[in-house]
Design an enzyme around this catalytic site. Structure first.
Site, short mmCIF file in Angstrom:
data_model
loop_
_atom_site.label_atom_id
_atom_site.label_comp_id
_atom_site.label_asym_id
_atom_site.label_seq_id
_atom_site.Cartn_x
_atom_site.Cartn_y
_atom_site.Cartn_z
N HIS A 45 24.74 -68.70 4.72
CA HIS A 45 23.59 -68.63 4.51
C HIS A 45 22.97 -67.50 5.06
CE1 HIS A 45 22.89 -73.12 2.88
NE2 HIS A 45 23.38 -71.99 2.08
N GLU A 129 26.25 -79.71 2.38
CA GLU A 129 26.93 -80.40 3.27
C GLU A 129 26.53 -81.97 3.15
OE1 GLU A 129 26.69 -79.88 7.78
OE2 GLU A 129 27.08 -82.05 8.07
N ASN A 225 20.52 -74.19 10.13
CA ASN A 225 20.65 -74.27 11.59
C ASN A 225 19.70 -73.22 12.22
OD1 ASN A 225 22.32 -71.80 12.84
ND2 ASN A 225 23.34 -72.35 10.86
#
Ligand code: F3S
Length: 285
Positions: A45, A129, A225
């Site tokens: 990403h 995920e 994240n």
């Protein structure tokens, strides 16, 4: 009175995490052998890395049928088992770069399902995920993004197990886990599957946001994240700017700053962070 020049504090956790390095190396290896190579969705990403690899020949596809006759690199997020099976029909070669931390979650979920647990995943439903984990966990799987999602649950007389998306905010995971433990399940097991690299970056971001008034969080706008790092800094009360590159920096952000923190996500190239630091220096000096 002349304002003193703000100090720039760069986080120690900079550059790609181990799983991202591995996925990029896998793609570059196939491309280096001049093989027709694709990834299902962006390999990581970060738009600059995706662009760089696309210039080398990596094709990003959204339908597995478009991988016909090509090599597929499975990105670090992993893919659902049914999709992997389908990929075997279409692709000439599959290089599985699923991050070992993600594979560990796969193993935990498969074992829990066999043992009859209802599985709850703390994470974002649409994240690749989590999509794979949902399929492995089976029917009825709960996906909890925040503590308040627990209100929607009607506890049943079943054994429950909670696991985390590897890149979720640890604070949010702890909130969800505590709330779940208060519900009336006969058994509730908690598996902290957040990756160490992510936890390290989150701890550093929290500390930096507490010490500085302004924080620049560098990384893809679609990176889970990195988004969590920005949320953590905002929660601490720092003025937080989530940027993908130095081009987005604005001098107005630093006018009253005494110190400036710079943190970055696990899929952000170190060179981009260095460019951000350099540009901030040019702005404030
Ligand atoms: Fe793997 Fe953690 Fe990176 S799960 S892909 S090492 S952020």
């Amino acid at each position: 009175m002349k304002q003193t020049t703000p100090k720039i504090i760069k986080a120690k956790h900079i550059g790609f995490c181990f799983g991202v390095k591995r996925a990029i190396a896998a793609a570059e290896g196939l491309l280096g052998e001049h093989k027709k190579t694709c990834s299902l969705g962006p390999i990581i990403h970060n738009p600059f890395v995706v662009e760089m690899l696309s210039e080398k020949g990596l094709k990003v596809i959204s339908d597995i049928k478009d991988a016909k006759g090509a090599c597929l690199v499975i990105r670090s997020h992993g893919i659902p088992p049914a999709l992997k099976k389908k990929a075997q029909e279409y692709c000439t070669e599959i290089l599985d770069a699923t991050c070992p931390f993600v594979s560990r979650s796969h193993k935990i979920v498969s074992k829990l399902r066999k043992e009859g647990y209802l599985i709850a995943i703390a994470g974002e439903r649409r994240h690749p995920e989590v999509q794979a984990l949902i399929e492995m966990a089976g029917p009825g799987t709960l996906v909890l993004t925040k503590k308040s999602d627990i209100r929607k649950i009607r506890p049943r007389k079943v054994k429950l197990a909670l696991i985390a998306q590897t890149t979720i905010s640890r604070d949010i995971f702890v909130e969800i886990a505590e709330a779940l433990l208060r519900l009336d399940y006969p058994e509730c097991r908690i598996f902290d599957t957040i990756c160490n690299d992510v936890v390290g970056r989150q701890k550093e971001a929290k500390a930096l946001a507490g010490r500085t008034g302004v924080v620049c969080v560098v990384g893809g706008k679609n990176s889970a994240n990195t988004k969590h790092l920005a949320e953590i800094c905002r929660k601490v009360g720092a003025l937080t700017y989530h940027i993908e590159s130095a081009d987005e920096l604005s001098p107005a952000w630093f006018k009253k700053a005494l110190s400036i923190g710079v943190v970055s996500g696990a899929s952000t190239p170190g060179e981009i962070v260095e460019k951000v630091v350099e540009k901030i220096k040019n702005i404030i000096l």
